[in-house]
Enzyme design. Structure first.
Site, mmCIF file in Angstrom:
data_model
loop_
_atom_site.group_PDB
_atom_site.id
_atom_site.type_symbol
_atom_site.label_atom_id
_atom_site.label_comp_id
_atom_site.label_asym_id
_atom_site.label_seq_id
_atom_site.Cartn_x
_atom_site.Cartn_y
_atom_site.Cartn_z
ATOM 1 N N TYR A 16 2.887 2.893 -2.012
ATOM 2 C CA TYR A 16 1.427 2.885 -2.000
ATOM 3 C C TYR A 16 0.839 3.882 -2.992
ATOM 4 C CZ TYR A 16 2.341 0.149 2.167
ATOM 5 O OH TYR A 16 2.811 -0.801 3.034
ATOM 6 N N GLY B 92 6.068 -0.770 9.298
ATOM 7 C CA GLY B 92 5.249 0.322 9.810
ATOM 8 C C GLY B 92 5.936 1.635 10.084
ATOM 9 N N GLU C 166 9.646 -6.302 8.494
ATOM 10 C CA GLU C 166 8.925 -6.240 7.217
ATOM 11 C C GLU C 166 8.654 -4.793 6.825
ATOM 12 O OE1 GLU C 166 5.291 -8.005 8.548
ATOM 13 O OE2 GLU C 166 6.168 -9.965 8.931
ATOM 14 N N PRO C 167 9.678 -3.988 6.610
ATOM 15 C CA PRO C 167 9.409 -2.591 6.262
ATOM 16 C C PRO C 167 8.970 -2.446 4.809
ATOM 17 C CG PRO C 167 11.780 -2.979 6.338
ATOM 18 C CD PRO C 167 11.119 -4.287 6.669
ATOM 19 N N GLY C 168 8.029 -1.569 4.561
ATOM 20 C CA GLY C 168 7.573 -1.288 3.198
ATOM 21 C C GLY C 168 7.800 0.184 2.875
ATOM 22 N N ARG C 169 6.882 1.011 3.349
ATOM 23 C CA ARG C 169 6.917 2.443 3.049
ATOM 24 C C ARG C 169 8.287 3.092 3.300
ATOM 25 N NH1 ARG C 169 2.386 5.587 3.676
ATOM 26 N NH2 ARG C 169 1.574 3.922 4.990
ATOM 27 N N ARG D 57 -3.471 7.959 -2.599
ATOM 28 C CA ARG D 57 -3.416 8.182 -1.151
ATOM 29 C C ARG D 57 -4.238 9.385 -0.679
ATOM 30 N NH1 ARG D 57 0.726 9.192 1.376
ATOM 31 N NH2 ARG D 57 0.177 7.947 3.184
ATOM 32 N N CYS E 259 -13.710 11.623 -12.916
ATOM 33 C CA CYS E 259 -15.038 12.146 -12.603
ATOM 34 C C CYS E 259 -15.481 11.738 -11.200
ATOM 35 C CB CYS E 259 -16.027 11.672 -13.650
ATOM 36 S SG CYS E 259 -15.557 12.300 -15.254
#
Ligand code: PLP
Length: 432
Positions: free
Chosen positions: A385, A247, A288-291, A327, A357
């Site tokens: 992401y 997070g 649990e780092p992602g970003r 995003r 479109c």
């Protein structure tokens, strides 16, 4: 002339008429592979990881990369080789870990809707832990493991009910979220887990949201979780590890609300002080780092197709779209956008939009740019992401990806063709 500083990574830099990632000129890559193109810096990923490793120096800690942020095989390979485990949310992600040479024994499995088939797959692969998100899931997991004559290692995701003060779509630690077991029910749920024959309780976990830019929600969540650890262990259940989720936000370099997230080592200095003060400093820790491991390691390169001046708005129409960089359309997220080559002409304010479109197909609003058709723009901080959420909407093939390593680069995903997109489909028999 646009001369604002570049967002995020020190591994992206401007040099005369180009941007470089590490030592590779981005114009070389767009000439070779075309656009839209994602380019990642291996050094930026390893440097983001090193900040966590410094934070945990001398501790018993495991970093499990939350691979949903960017699950491209070569990206997983970089983290596997650096010793990381993985936080997965599907059986497909487990297959990717294995394909990338990752160790299933360092995998933890999160998510509210694990199927029985996914549970079997993960048990057979020998993953480290299931992060269980409901009482119903506990019962099913125990049954599935029992039938395989195995015991599933479990940790229960508790919902600490703290406000991470982030976008509602990426906040997960409040009572009205679908994630985790309510704080008030956690002890009971642990007692039930301890009775189930197919389970072995090994830990506790929480994850309060994403793009968090402040230490205080983490400190609050840690206090709430440690209160539970006290209570659970007093009831006779031992927890080998404590998992504090992911997070941590990154700097997207927003012009207005420029809230800078703490660095990973600063964040963990504060958290470890609390952990030590409460007597849990020697416990096995997981995160649990992602970003924060990949977000600022990537850029998306896109070519200007048309400039379309209007009475109320000017549009800069580019060849990347919401299907490549979802995003902005999804969360109104901000990404800095800058041309590779700066022009000396007057800047004009544009909405940068894609060809899809949908009016929601925009990448940046009210951006001051000196550009002409054919110029290449870099959309910064798109390592997390973006590709992982990319779709084929409007039958657009997904972009190619390149991983830069010093002065070398590797094409890690070729551009999808129309043939690829139709590969799983079949026609029905023709009626006379
Ligand atoms: C998404 C997610 C993460 C990673 O979040 P980031 O904000 O990308 O660090 C970690 N744990 C769980 C359970 C998640 O769902």
């Amino acid at each position: 002339m646009t001369n604002s500083p570049l967002a995020g990574s020190p591994f992206v830099a401007r040099q005369s008429k180009d941007l470089l990632i590490e030592q590779v000129p981005l114009s070389t890559l767009t000439t070779t592979y075309g656009t839209p193109l994602f380019v990642y810096s291996k050094a930026a990923m390893l440097s983001a990881l090193a900040a966590y490793q410094r934070g945990f120096a001398g501790r018993n800690a495991r970093i499990c990369y939350a691979m949903k942020a960017n699950s491209s095989l070569a990206v997983l390979q970089v983290f596997a080789q650096a010793g990381c485990g993985f936080d997965i949310v599907s059986g497909g992600e487990l297959a990717r870990v294995i394909a990338a040479g990752g160790d299933p024994g360092k995998v933890i499995f999160s998510g509210v809707g694990k199927t029985r088939a996914e549970m079997q797959q993960a048990l057979r692969a020998g993953i480290a832990c299931f992060n269980v998100e409901s009482e119903a899931e506990l019962e099913v997991l125990s049954e599935v493991a029992h039938a395989l004559e195995m015991r599933a290692p479990v940790s229960i995701r508790v919902n600490p009910n703290v406000d991470a003060k982030t976008h509602p779509y990426i906040s997960t630690g409040l009572k009205d979220n679908k994630f985790g077991v309510a704080h008030e029910r956690a002890l009971q749920t642990y007692q039930r887990a301890a009775q189930l024959h197919g389970l072995e309780v090994v830990g506790i976990d929480c994850h309060i949201g994403s793009q968090i830019t402040d230490v205080s929600p983490y400190l609050d969540a840690m206090d709430r979780v440690l209160d539970l650890v006290d209570a659970i262990e007093r009831s006779g259940i031992t927890l080998k590890h404590i998992d504090f989720g992911g997070g941590l936000g990154i700097d997207y370099n927003m012009p207005v609300d420029n809230e800078l997230p703490p660095s990973a080592d600063d964040l963990w200095r504060a958290l470890l002080a609390k952990l030590d003060a409460r007597g849990y400093g020697q416990r096995q820790l997981m995160i649990e780092p992602g970003r924060s491991l990949v977000g600022n390691a990537g850029v998306c390169l896109t070519t200007v197709e048309y400039l379309k001046p209007g009475e109320l708005k000017n549009f800069c129409i580019v060849d990347a779209a919401m299907n490549d960089v979802p995003r902005p359309a999804m969360y109104e997220a901000f990404h800095q956008i800058t041309p590779l080559a700066l022009r000396d002409t007057e800047s004009v304010v544009y909405d940068v939009v894609g060809p899809v479109c949908e009016s929601g197909d925009w990448l940046g609003r009210d951006r001051s740019l000196a550009v002409e058709a054919g110029d290449v723009l870099a959309i910064l901080s798109t390592g997390a992401y973006c590709m992982a959420m990319a779709s084929n909407y409007n039958t657009r093939g997904r972009a190619a990806e390149v991983l830069v390593d010093g002065n070398k680069w590797h094409l890690i995903r070729r551009r999808e063709t129309a043939q690829d997109l139709m590969a799983c489909e079949s026609l029905i028999p023709n009626t006379p």
